[in-house]
Design a protein around this motif. Structure first.
Motif, short mmCIF file in Angstrom:
data_model
loop_
_atom_site.label_atom_id
_atom_site.label_comp_id
_atom_site.label_asym_id
_atom_site.label_seq_id
_atom_site.Cartn_x
_atom_site.Cartn_y
_atom_site.Cartn_z
N GLN A 194 37.47 50.49 29.17
CA GLN A 194 36.14 50.78 28.60
C GLN A 194 35.52 49.62 27.83
N ILE A 195 36.36 48.73 27.29
CA ILE A 195 35.85 47.63 26.45
C ILE A 195 36.05 46.27 27.13
N HIS A 196 37.29 45.88 27.37
CA HIS A 196 37.56 44.53 27.88
C HIS A 196 36.92 44.27 29.24
N THR A 197 36.94 45.26 30.13
CA THR A 197 36.42 45.01 31.48
C THR A 197 35.03 45.59 31.69
N TYR A 198 34.38 46.01 30.62
CA TYR A 198 33.04 46.60 30.75
C TYR A 198 32.06 45.56 31.32
N LYS A 199 31.49 45.85 32.48
CA LYS A 199 30.52 44.98 33.16
C LYS A 199 31.03 43.55 33.35
N ASP A 200 32.36 43.40 33.50
CA ASP A 200 32.96 42.06 33.58
C ASP A 200 32.40 41.23 34.73
N GLU A 201 32.27 41.83 35.90
CA GLU A 201 31.77 41.07 37.05
C GLU A 201 30.34 40.59 36.83
N LEU B 66 28.89 40.11 33.90
CA LEU B 66 28.82 39.18 32.77
C LEU B 66 29.51 37.84 33.04
N TYR B 67 30.61 37.86 33.80
CA TYR B 67 31.41 36.64 33.99
C TYR B 67 31.40 36.11 35.43
N GLY B 68 30.79 36.88 36.33
CA GLY B 68 30.75 36.45 37.73
C GLY B 68 32.02 36.77 38.50
N GLN B 69 32.99 37.35 37.83
CA GLN B 69 34.24 37.79 38.48
C GLN B 69 34.88 38.85 37.62
N PRO B 70 35.68 39.72 38.23
CA PRO B 70 36.30 40.79 37.44
C PRO B 70 37.56 40.33 36.74
N TYR B 71 37.86 40.98 35.62
CA TYR B 71 39.17 40.82 35.01
C TYR B 71 40.18 41.60 35.86
N GLN B 72 41.46 41.35 35.61
CA GLN B 72 42.50 42.09 36.31
C GLN B 72 42.41 43.57 35.96
N LEU B 73 42.95 44.40 36.84
CA LEU B 73 43.01 45.83 36.59
C LEU B 73 44.01 46.11 35.47
N ALA B 74 43.81 47.23 34.79
CA ALA B 74 44.70 47.60 33.68
C ALA B 74 46.16 47.64 34.11
N ASP B 75 46.43 48.14 35.33
CA ASP B 75 47.82 48.25 35.81
C ASP B 75 48.47 46.89 36.02
N GLU B 76 47.66 45.83 36.20
CA GLU B 76 48.21 44.49 36.37
C GLU B 76 48.47 43.82 35.01
N VAL B 77 47.78 44.28 33.99
CA VAL B 77 47.83 43.64 32.67
C VAL B 77 48.81 44.34 31.74
N LEU B 78 48.79 45.66 31.75
CA LEU B 78 49.61 46.46 30.84
C LEU B 78 50.80 47.07 31.55
N THR B 79 51.98 46.94 30.95
CA THR B 79 53.18 47.55 31.52
C THR B 79 53.87 48.36 30.43
N PHE B 80 54.57 49.40 30.88
CA PHE B 80 55.32 50.24 29.94
C PHE B 80 56.74 50.38 30.46
N SER B 81 57.71 50.08 29.61
CA SER B 81 59.11 50.20 29.98
C SER B 81 59.85 50.93 28.87
N SER B 82 60.32 52.13 29.17
CA SER B 82 61.01 52.91 28.14
C SER B 82 62.44 52.42 27.91
N THR B 83 62.92 51.53 28.77
CA THR B 83 64.30 51.06 28.62
C THR B 83 64.40 49.67 28.00
N ALA B 84 63.42 48.81 28.27
CA ALA B 84 63.54 47.41 27.82
C ALA B 84 62.78 47.17 26.53
#
Length: 196
Positions: A155-162, A164-182
């Motif tokens: 909602q904030i970081h990638t809002y209208k990214d393309e 505003l910047y001429g290209q999109p930021y990475q998708l949330a799944d590529e940027v944020l990871t969750f690991s309950s073990t590590a």
């Protein structure tokens, strides 16, 4: 010096949104994205139903250590919602990174040990890993913090990214990871070990 210049002089280029991006957020997401400023500080933050996100917090060098940052954090805490933010990993050659960590630790923030965050900067085209800190007044789990971070990112970081910047930021799944073990070592602990 205007609010944006203060932020861009203090924060690394890879962490900065463009001024246009922030102005679009302030106008088009005026019910969510806010600016709180004075001569001595700039606070940019987003408030959602279930959490707050601190995008940027700047306190002028001449007034650091006088409690301004703490008062701003306390004001946000009064809303009774979890508060999330991104910080640079501890850099041993940068005393500011350690001071920032100590400041948030003193104010009750925890280091998210199961959340990974690594985004390629559109400004530098380099990987920009960040640490996630959070304040959880109601015992929120890291899984809940992770979901809030995903929501904020979309909602904030990638809002209208393309547009505003001429290209999109990475998708949330590529940027944020969750690991309950590590679980990672806390950056707060690393800062303490540095002192020894």
């Amino acid at each position: 010096m205007d609010w944006y210049e203060k932020l861009s002089r203090y924060f690394p280029v890879e962490e900065m949104k463009s001024k246009e991006h922030m102005q679009v957020l302030l106008q088009e997401k005026a019910d969510v994205y806010f600016k709180d400023e004075s001569e001595d500080h700039v606070l940019m933050y987003a408030e959602f139903d279930h959490f707050l996100f601190i995008d940027y917090l700047y306190v002028a060098g001449k007034t650091r250590g006088k409690g301004i940052g703490g008062k701003l954090i306390d004001k946000l805490k009064q809303k009774g919602k979890p508060i999330l933010l991104e910080v640079e990993p501890l850099q041993y050659d940068d005393t500011d990174s350690e001071k920032r960590l100590r400041f948030y630790e003193r104010h009750g923030f925890q280091h998210a040990q199961m959340i990974g965050y690594n985004r390629r900067s559109l400004a530098t085209d380099k990987e920009n890993p960040m640490e996630i800190l959070y304040w959880a007044p109601n015992g929120e789990t890291e899984e809940q913090i992770f979901e809030a971070m995903r929501d904020m990112y979309e909602q904030i970081h990638t809002y209208k990214d393309e547009q505003l910047y001429g290209q999109p930021y990475q998708l949330a799944d590529e940027v944020l990871t969750f690991s309950s073990t590590a679980a990672k070592d806390s950056i707060f602990d690393k800062a303490k070990q540095k002192e020894k």
